[in-house]
Design an enzyme around this catalytic site. Sequence first.
Site, PDB file in Angstrom:
ATOM      1  N   GLY A 206       4.906  -1.914 -14.131  1.00 45.79           N
ATOM      2  CA  GLY A 206       4.612  -3.078 -13.314  1.00 45.79           C
ATOM      3  C   GLY A 206       5.791  -3.223 -12.395  1.00 45.79           C
ATOM      4  O   GLY A 206       6.443  -2.229 -12.084  1.00 45.79           O
ATOM      5  N   GLU A 207       6.096  -4.435 -11.980  1.00 50.14           N
ATOM      6  CA  GLU A 207       7.319  -4.637 -11.213  1.00 50.14           C
ATOM      7  C   GLU A 207       8.390  -5.200 -12.148  1.00 50.14           C
ATOM      8  O   GLU A 207       8.206  -6.286 -12.713  1.00 50.14           O
ATOM      9  CB  GLU A 207       7.069  -5.575 -10.027  1.00 50.14           C
ATOM     10  CG  GLU A 207       6.408  -4.882  -8.850  1.00 50.14           C
ATOM     11  CD  GLU A 207       7.146  -3.613  -8.416  1.00 50.14           C
ATOM     12  OE1 GLU A 207       8.391  -3.657  -8.302  1.00 50.14           O
ATOM     13  OE2 GLU A 207       6.492  -2.582  -8.212  1.00 50.14           O
ATOM     14  N   SER A 208       9.494  -4.485 -12.293  1.00 51.67           N
ATOM     15  CA  SER A 208      10.483  -4.886 -13.291  1.00 51.67           C
ATOM     16  C   SER A 208      11.079  -6.262 -12.966  1.00 51.67           C
ATOM     17  O   SER A 208      11.400  -7.027 -13.879  1.00 51.67           O
ATOM     18  CB  SER A 208      11.590  -3.839 -13.410  1.00 51.67           C
ATOM     19  OG  SER A 208      12.279  -3.696 -12.191  1.00 51.67           O
TER      20      SER A 208
ATOM     21  N   CYS B 124       8.215   3.190 -17.221  1.00 50.08           N
ATOM     22  CA  CYS B 124       8.563   2.861 -15.829  1.00 50.08           C
ATOM     23  C   CYS B 124       9.322   1.535 -15.729  1.00 50.08           C
ATOM     24  O   CYS B 124      10.507   1.495 -16.032  1.00 50.08           O
ATOM     25  CB  CYS B 124       7.319   2.883 -14.946  1.00 50.08           C
ATOM     26  SG  CYS B 124       7.710   2.917 -13.193  1.00 50.08           S
TER      27      CYS B 124
ATOM     28  N   ARG C  48      16.764   2.585  -9.916  1.00 53.69           N
ATOM     29  CA  ARG C  48      15.410   2.058  -9.617  1.00 53.69           C
ATOM     30  C   ARG C  48      14.841   2.765  -8.400  1.00 53.69           C
ATOM     31  O   ARG C  48      15.560   3.062  -7.458  1.00 53.69           O
ATOM     32  CB  ARG C  48      15.485   0.558  -9.310  1.00 53.69           C
ATOM     33  CG  ARG C  48      15.364  -0.315 -10.529  1.00 53.69           C
ATOM     34  CD  ARG C  48      15.203  -1.767 -10.107  1.00 53.69           C
ATOM     35  NE  ARG C  48      13.888  -2.035  -9.576  1.00 53.69           N
ATOM     36  CZ  ARG C  48      13.591  -3.080  -8.801  1.00 53.69           C
ATOM     37  NH1 ARG C  48      14.521  -3.926  -8.454  1.00 53.69           N
ATOM     38  NH2 ARG C  48      12.370  -3.246  -8.371  1.00 53.69           N
TER      39      ARG C  48
ATOM     40  N   ILE D 141       5.224   6.787 -10.357  1.00 54.72           N
ATOM     41  CA  ILE D 141       4.890   5.849  -9.286  1.00 54.72           C
ATOM     42  C   ILE D 141       6.103   4.999  -8.935  1.00 54.72           C
ATOM     43  O   ILE D 141       6.540   4.192  -9.752  1.00 54.72           O
ATOM     44  CB  ILE D 141       3.700   4.981  -9.709  1.00 54.72           C
ATOM     45  CG1 ILE D 141       2.502   5.906  -9.894  1.00 54.72           C
ATOM     46  CG2 ILE D 141       3.427   3.896  -8.673  1.00 54.72           C
ATOM     47  CD1 ILE D 141       1.224   5.273 -10.153  1.00 54.72           C
ATOM     48  N   ARG D 142       6.642   5.214  -7.737  1.00 59.70           N
ATOM     49  CA  ARG D 142       7.882   4.521  -7.352  1.00 59.70           C
ATOM     50  C   ARG D 142       8.834   4.516  -8.556  1.00 59.70           C
ATOM     51  O   ARG D 142       9.436   3.491  -8.900  1.00 59.70           O
ATOM     52  CB  ARG D 142       7.580   3.080  -6.906  1.00 59.70           C
ATOM     53  CG  ARG D 142       6.906   2.985  -5.536  1.00 59.70           C
ATOM     54  CD  ARG D 142       6.477   1.550  -5.199  1.00 59.70           C
ATOM     55  NE  ARG D 142       7.522   0.575  -5.458  1.00 59.70           N
ATOM     56  CZ  ARG D 142       8.414   0.156  -4.566  1.00 59.70           C
ATOM     57  NH1 ARG D 142       8.365   0.586  -3.328  1.00 59.70           N
ATOM     58  NH2 ARG D 142       9.328  -0.719  -4.897  1.00 59.70           N
TER      59      ARG D 142
ATOM     60  N   HIS E  69       4.071   7.469 -16.356  1.00 57.93           N
ATOM     61  CA  HIS E  69       3.030   6.595 -16.911  1.00 57.93           C
ATOM     62  C   HIS E  69       2.020   7.384 -17.736  1.00 57.93           C
ATOM     63  O   HIS E  69       0.969   7.770 -17.210  1.00 57.93           O
ATOM     64  CB  HIS E  69       2.280   5.897 -15.773  1.00 57.93           C
ATOM     65  CG  HIS E  69       3.111   4.958 -14.979  1.00 57.93           C
ATOM     66  ND1 HIS E  69       3.395   3.690 -15.405  1.00 57.93           N
ATOM     67  CD2 HIS E  69       3.708   5.092 -13.781  1.00 57.93           C
ATOM     68  CE1 HIS E  69       4.145   3.072 -14.506  1.00 57.93           C
ATOM     69  NE2 HIS E  69       4.355   3.910 -13.502  1.00 57.93           N
TER      70      HIS E  69
ATOM     71  N   GLU F 281      -0.007   6.224 -19.666  1.00 58.53           N
ATOM     72  CA  GLU F 281      -1.227   5.410 -19.751  1.00 58.53           C
ATOM     73  C   GLU F 281      -2.168   5.633 -18.569  1.00 58.53           C
ATOM     74  O   GLU F 281      -3.302   5.175 -18.593  1.00 58.53           O
ATOM     75  CB  GLU F 281      -0.855   3.924 -19.884  1.00 58.53           C
ATOM     76  CG  GLU F 281      -0.372   3.240 -18.609  1.00 58.53           C
ATOM     77  CD  GLU F 281       1.083   3.516 -18.242  1.00 58.53           C
ATOM     78  OE1 GLU F 281       1.717   4.373 -18.892  1.00 58.53           O
ATOM     79  OE2 GLU F 281       1.575   2.898 -17.287  1.00 58.53           O
TER      80      GLU F 281
END
Lengths: 191, 296
Positions: free
Chosen positions: A48-50, A80, A108, A136-137, A172, A174
């Site tokens: 997600g967004e940390s 992530c 990051r 992803i990023r 990821h 998942e």
Amino acid sequence: MAITIGVLAVQGAVREHLLALKVLGVKAVSVKKAEDLEGLDGLIIPGGESTAIGRLIREQGLEDRLHSFHKEGKAIFGTCAGLILCSTDKSHKTDDLRLGFIDMEVERNGFGRQVASFETSLNFEGIDQEVEAVFIRAPYIQSVGPDVKVLATFDGKIVAAEQDNVLVTAHHPELTEDYAVLNYFLDKIGK
Amino acid sequence: MSKRTIGSERVKRGMAKMQKGGVIMDVVNAEQAKIAEAAGAVAVMALERVPSDIRKAGGVARMANPKIIEEVMNAVSIPVMAKARIGHISEARILESMGVDYIDESEVLTPADEEFHLLKSDYVVPFVCGCRDLGEALRRIGEGASMLRTKGEPGTGNIVEAVRHIRKVNSQISVLSTKSNDELMTFARDIGAPYELVKEVKELGKLPVVNFAAGGVATPADAALMMSLGADGVFVGSGIFKSESPEKFARAIVRATTNYEDYALLAEISKDLGEPMKGIEISHLQQDERMQERGW
């Protein structure tokens, strides 16, 4: 042994982890509040967004409970954003949350912005076949302390590691139907 | 260097999955972007004007000045999205070359092409598009959109159209799931959607990509409403920086999106916010002022 795994559900790819656990026949529940951690055998901190997840962990009153969950020796798996949150990352300059479960420094968005996001396959210590990996990023791990075991690298950068009961991956699992890394995590609980 | 595949469907759709349960906020400069990031936004949408100001300004609304987008990209570590006009290949390619993380092919801007949308599968950068019903949603996915948002009516601070659109998409998916396989081609024809995607939605029982709500979210309760109607997250355009206290609204809407079923908490976080943006009654909009009608 019937085990129950929680998936931190304040923001991010929660459903994907819940579905993967279900496919493997493991009971899975969403965790939004401190009391949701009672009776769990392990916890997944999803992608997600940390910054957003870290902020919500604090606002939901989960921070202290996550530390005690870790001290109890319960298994924790961060993917992530989850990797970033599990790090000590002493060099980070903001007041963003770091739980410090794994002694490591993190870069990051180390692999770049979304247009550089990629998929590949990885050699993963302790898993016989290459694992499918979607980045992803994604962050990478810049350096690790003496008690940390490196599990995978990509282009010379550390992308998976473990320390005691905590496992982290920059990619990821998942987002794929390759359950090898998730099984690796579940085996840690069996030990 | 080891082999890596960029721009795959899994990588593009996967990025949207990481945004779920989050709030994407419209910003017009670096300072607003930092406020949004600190409040817990999962991404910012860099614009020259928020939708309510686009309404006021009138004229042609275009892609933002790349300088603004660059400033925002340099100011925050969260993903930065930007809008291109419907069908404007060059604006989209410019944004892709700048490395923005997601492009919104958006009806908020004045369309560049009144017949064709972008062929989004051609790009490495992922796209989000608006939809008002299942047919429109599947046409956009067919063109390669990796994420959807129900359109609502942007810049109004009125949630009614956003509710209409997500209910419409959901009810069409429910109807589709009751169809037998021999009815699917006619269903696809009737809603103007690609047959293969109709089949896929029937099998999944849901859209194959993440679907956020947009166009009218002005309060924490609005965000919670859209989540309870099944949105994967929310876009907030004018609702934050046109409110009396943007920082408070931003934080409250983020918390409301996570805790959308905790009504006591929603009551608590809705206190002391000050005035939300002033709204517009939809029936007072002229037909040509309805942004949702753009897109085909």
